[in-house]
Design a protein around this motif. Structure first.
Motif, PDB file in Angstrom:
ATOM      1  N   ASN A  67      19.634  76.491  37.638  1.00 57.01           N
ATOM      2  CA  ASN A  67      19.377  76.085  39.027  1.00 57.01           C
ATOM      3  C   ASN A  67      18.672  74.738  39.150  1.00 57.01           C
ATOM      4  O   ASN A  67      17.896  74.509  40.082  1.00 57.01           O
ATOM      5  CB  ASN A  67      18.562  77.160  39.761  1.00 57.01           C
ATOM      6  N   LEU A  70      21.085  70.046  40.675  1.00 54.61           N
ATOM      7  CA  LEU A  70      22.157  70.247  41.651  1.00 54.61           C
ATOM      8  C   LEU A  70      22.055  69.312  42.855  1.00 54.61           C
ATOM      9  O   LEU A  70      23.018  69.155  43.595  1.00 54.61           O
ATOM     10  CB  LEU A  70      22.143  71.705  42.139  1.00 54.61           C
ATOM     11  N   LYS A  71      20.907  68.693  43.048  1.00 56.45           N
ATOM     12  CA  LYS A  71      20.688  67.894  44.254  1.00 56.45           C
ATOM     13  C   LYS A  71      21.711  66.773  44.437  1.00 56.45           C
ATOM     14  O   LYS A  71      22.234  66.592  45.545  1.00 56.45           O
ATOM     15  CB  LYS A  71      19.266  67.335  44.258  1.00 56.45           C
ATOM     16  N   LEU A  73      24.736  66.681  43.635  1.00 58.04           N
ATOM     17  CA  LEU A  73      26.043  67.244  43.984  1.00 58.04           C
ATOM     18  C   LEU A  73      26.098  67.726  45.433  1.00 58.04           C
ATOM     19  O   LEU A  73      27.176  68.053  45.928  1.00 58.04           O
ATOM     20  CB  LEU A  73      26.384  68.412  43.042  1.00 58.04           C
ATOM     21  N   LEU A  74      24.946  67.770  46.078  1.00 55.94           N
ATOM     22  CA  LEU A  74      24.904  68.190  47.481  1.00 55.94           C
ATOM     23  C   LEU A  74      24.859  67.002  48.438  1.00 55.94           C
ATOM     24  O   LEU A  74      24.893  67.176  49.654  1.00 55.94           O
ATOM     25  CB  LEU A  74      23.673  69.077  47.717  1.00 55.94           C
ATOM     26  N   SER A  75      24.794  65.789  47.877  1.00 54.54           N
ATOM     27  CA  SER A  75      24.698  64.598  48.722  1.00 54.54           C
ATOM     28  C   SER A  75      26.003  64.353  49.472  1.00 54.54           C
ATOM     29  O   SER A  75      27.090  64.714  49.014  1.00 54.54           O
ATOM     30  CB  SER A  75      24.363  63.365  47.863  1.00 54.54           C
ATOM     31  N   GLU A  76      25.890  63.730  50.606  1.00 56.20           N
ATOM     32  CA  GLU A  76      27.065  63.431  51.426  1.00 56.20           C
ATOM     33  C   GLU A  76      28.024  62.490  50.683  1.00 56.20           C
ATOM     34  O   GLU A  76      29.248  62.640  50.756  1.00 56.20           O
ATOM     35  CB  GLU A  76      26.631  62.787  52.745  1.00 56.20           C
ATOM     36  N   TYR A  78      28.543  62.208  47.448  1.00 55.56           N
ATOM     37  CA  TYR A  78      29.314  62.922  46.424  1.00 55.56           C
ATOM     38  C   TYR A  78      30.374  63.815  47.040  1.00 55.56           C
ATOM     39  O   TYR A  78      31.531  63.849  46.575  1.00 55.56           O
ATOM     40  CB  TYR A  78      28.391  63.760  45.531  1.00 55.56           C
ATOM     41  N   VAL A  79      30.030  64.540  48.090  1.00 58.82           N
ATOM     42  CA  VAL A  79      30.996  65.446  48.719  1.00 58.82           C
ATOM     43  C   VAL A  79      32.192  64.666  49.261  1.00 58.82           C
ATOM     44  O   VAL A  79      33.346  65.090  49.126  1.00 58.82           O
ATOM     45  CB  VAL A  79      30.312  66.267  49.837  1.00 58.82           C
ATOM     46  N   THR A 102      23.705  64.750  35.250  1.00 61.22           N
ATOM     47  CA  THR A 102      24.455  64.693  36.508  1.00 61.22           C
ATOM     48  C   THR A 102      25.941  64.532  36.240  1.00 61.22           C
ATOM     49  O   THR A 102      26.774  65.210  36.850  1.00 61.22           O
ATOM     50  CB  THR A 102      23.946  63.526  37.382  1.00 61.22           C
ATOM     51  N   ASP A 109      31.452  70.868  38.152  1.00 60.68           N
ATOM     52  CA  ASP A 109      31.672  71.141  39.580  1.00 60.68           C
ATOM     53  C   ASP A 109      33.115  70.878  39.986  1.00 60.68           C
ATOM     54  O   ASP A 109      33.729  71.673  40.717  1.00 60.68           O
ATOM     55  CB  ASP A 109      30.720  70.285  40.421  1.00 60.68           C
ATOM     56  N   TYR A 113      35.662  73.527  41.499  1.00 64.62           N
ATOM     57  CA  TYR A 113      36.121  73.298  42.874  1.00 64.62           C
ATOM     58  C   TYR A 113      37.642  73.255  42.951  1.00 64.62           C
ATOM     59  O   TYR A 113      38.240  73.767  43.908  1.00 64.62           O
ATOM     60  CB  TYR A 113      35.527  71.986  43.386  1.00 64.62           C
TER      61      TYR A 113
END
Length: 421
Positions: A67, A70-71, A73-76, A78-79, A102, A109, A113
């Motif tokens: 855990n 992961l930060k 991968l949650l950024s706008e 990256y998405v 990373t 990821d 996905y």
């Protein structure tokens, strides 16, 4: 009537038996052809490149605390890149901020996905210690290897190239590798390319050639790097995202290591809180610094000494490396000190990455200072003893046994100044 019914029933059984036999033959043939194709894909891939970056990615992920990391991968940013809205993404961070972790997490990821889709994910982990081998051609060939091994069937053009060169004991030219890469990319609906540590390419020319070549393919590109003016200029107006080690992630990493240690088991909750708070603060957002600080801290025989070590701990990357090296050199056992120095000598200046058995053989000839002609004792040549002797400055990959310095800084900074001649 009875005879005719009996014959008809027998014919039906025979027909069913024949159908079942044909089915089994078909299944066995399908499995055999699949295994043959897998073997051929693997054979061609290994012929193209010695670099197994998928294994490198697995090794990096294996060291990740649960855990954490992961930060980014949650950024706008990256998405949007993952969804195909932006073609190129540069994720930059300071040394030790977790860029390689990373990159490895991005590969994982993307695979999760796009599971079940006709999408390929390939990667390269640039390494300053392998700069002589990691040319543009070598890096493209390593990613071509991954594309080939991700296909059910290798394209005939690639197979022809392989047969042509293996029959002549030659290797493809640059343009042939590029053409084969382009052909392989077309076998997928989308291809994602992740390149870690672009700043660790041998020079600006190699970086420029690599980026230019990758830009010639219809692929999505993600690079990680230290902040670097020439890389900013090279990538132009691409999307950018900073990599900053999250304090919560650093805390989880340090707490996991501390809890499993002897000192951690003896520590009161208040003392544990104080120790971990100070380690995280001194790490300044760098996992590699947190690791070295924890290495030093966990050598303490008791809680009192652990609390006494904390004020003497340096802050930041260079100070931490410097103190680690000094601690290694000032050890009371000259045999272990020499073992460390000669191990670092071989790792730093070897033309390629050594595996443990090679390093073991090389340092086995190390002479004791006070006993010329006598080799060091065999109990000092285990993996853990070498890592401990080098004060955590080296790492040995679990599956491949490859031995590396933990950071590029050591190749050009502290280690060369330690060589005793």
């Amino acid at each position: 009537m009875g005879s005719r019914n009996s014959t008809s029933s027998s014919d039906t059984v025979t027909d069913h038996s024949g159908t079942w036999k044909n089915f089994l033959i078909s299944e066995v043939l399908t499995i055999h052809l699949s295994l043959l194709a897998d073997y051929q894909n693997r054979e061609i891939g290994e012929w193209l490149s010695p670099f197994d970056f998928i294994e490198t990615q697995r090794v990096i992920l294996h060291s990740r605390a649960p855990n954490t990391g992961l930060k980014p991968l949650l950024s706008e940013a990256y998405v949007r890149w993952r969804n195909g809205d932006d073609r190129t993404l540069l994720m930059s961070g300071l040394p030790g901020a977790g860029k390689s972790m990373t990159a490895a997490s991005v590969v994982q990821d993307l695979n999760e996905y796009y599971e079940g889709c006709k999408v390929a994910v390939v990667c390269a982990f640039c390494d300053f210690g392998q700069m002589q081998m990691q040319t543009t051609d070598a890096l493209i060939a390593s990613m071509l290897r991954q594309l080939i091994q991700a296909q059910d069937t290798v394209h005939s053009n690639v197979t022809s190239m392989y047969m042509h060169h293996t029959s002549r004991s030659t290797f493809p030219r640059s343009d042939e590798i590029v053409a084969a890469f382009s052909t392989s990319v077309q076998q997928f609906e989308s291809v994602f390319v992740v390149v870690d540590a672009l700043d660790e390419c041998p020079d600006d020319q190699t970086r420029s050639q690599l980026v230019s070549t990758l830009n010639s393919f219809p692929v999505s590109l993600l690079f990680t790097s230290r902040p670097h003016p020439s890389i900013d200029q090279l990538l132009g107006e691409c999307t950018r995202q900073d990599i900053i080690a999250d304090k919560h992630d650093l805390w989880i990493y340090c707490e996991e290591r501390f809890t499993l240690s002897r000192v951690g088991r003896l520590c009161s909750p208040d003392s544990k809180q104080e120790i971990l708070n100070q380690v995280v603060q001194k790490a300044e957002g760098m996992f590699v610094v947190a690791r070295l600080l924890m290495d030093a801290l966990l050598e303490a025989p008791n809680v009192k000494e652990a609390l006494g070590i904390i004020p003497t701990m340096p802050t930041g990357l260079q100070g931490t490396y410097g103190k680690t090296v000094r601690h290694m050199c000032e050890g009371s056992n000259p045999e272990i000190k020499d073992l460390a120095l000669y191990s670092l000598l071989w790792i730093t200046f070897s033309r390629r990455v050594l595996v443990f058995s090679e390093l073991q053989e090389a340092v086995a000839t190390l002479l004791k200072p006070n006993n010329p002609g006598q080799c060091i004792t065999s109990d000092l040549l285990t993996k853990q003893s070498l890592v401990d002797a080098c004060a955590g400055l080296i790492t040995i990959e679990d599956r491949t046994d490859k031995v590396r310095l933990i950071r590029k800084f050591l190749y050009t900074g502290q280690v060369p100044s330690l060589i005793p001649f």
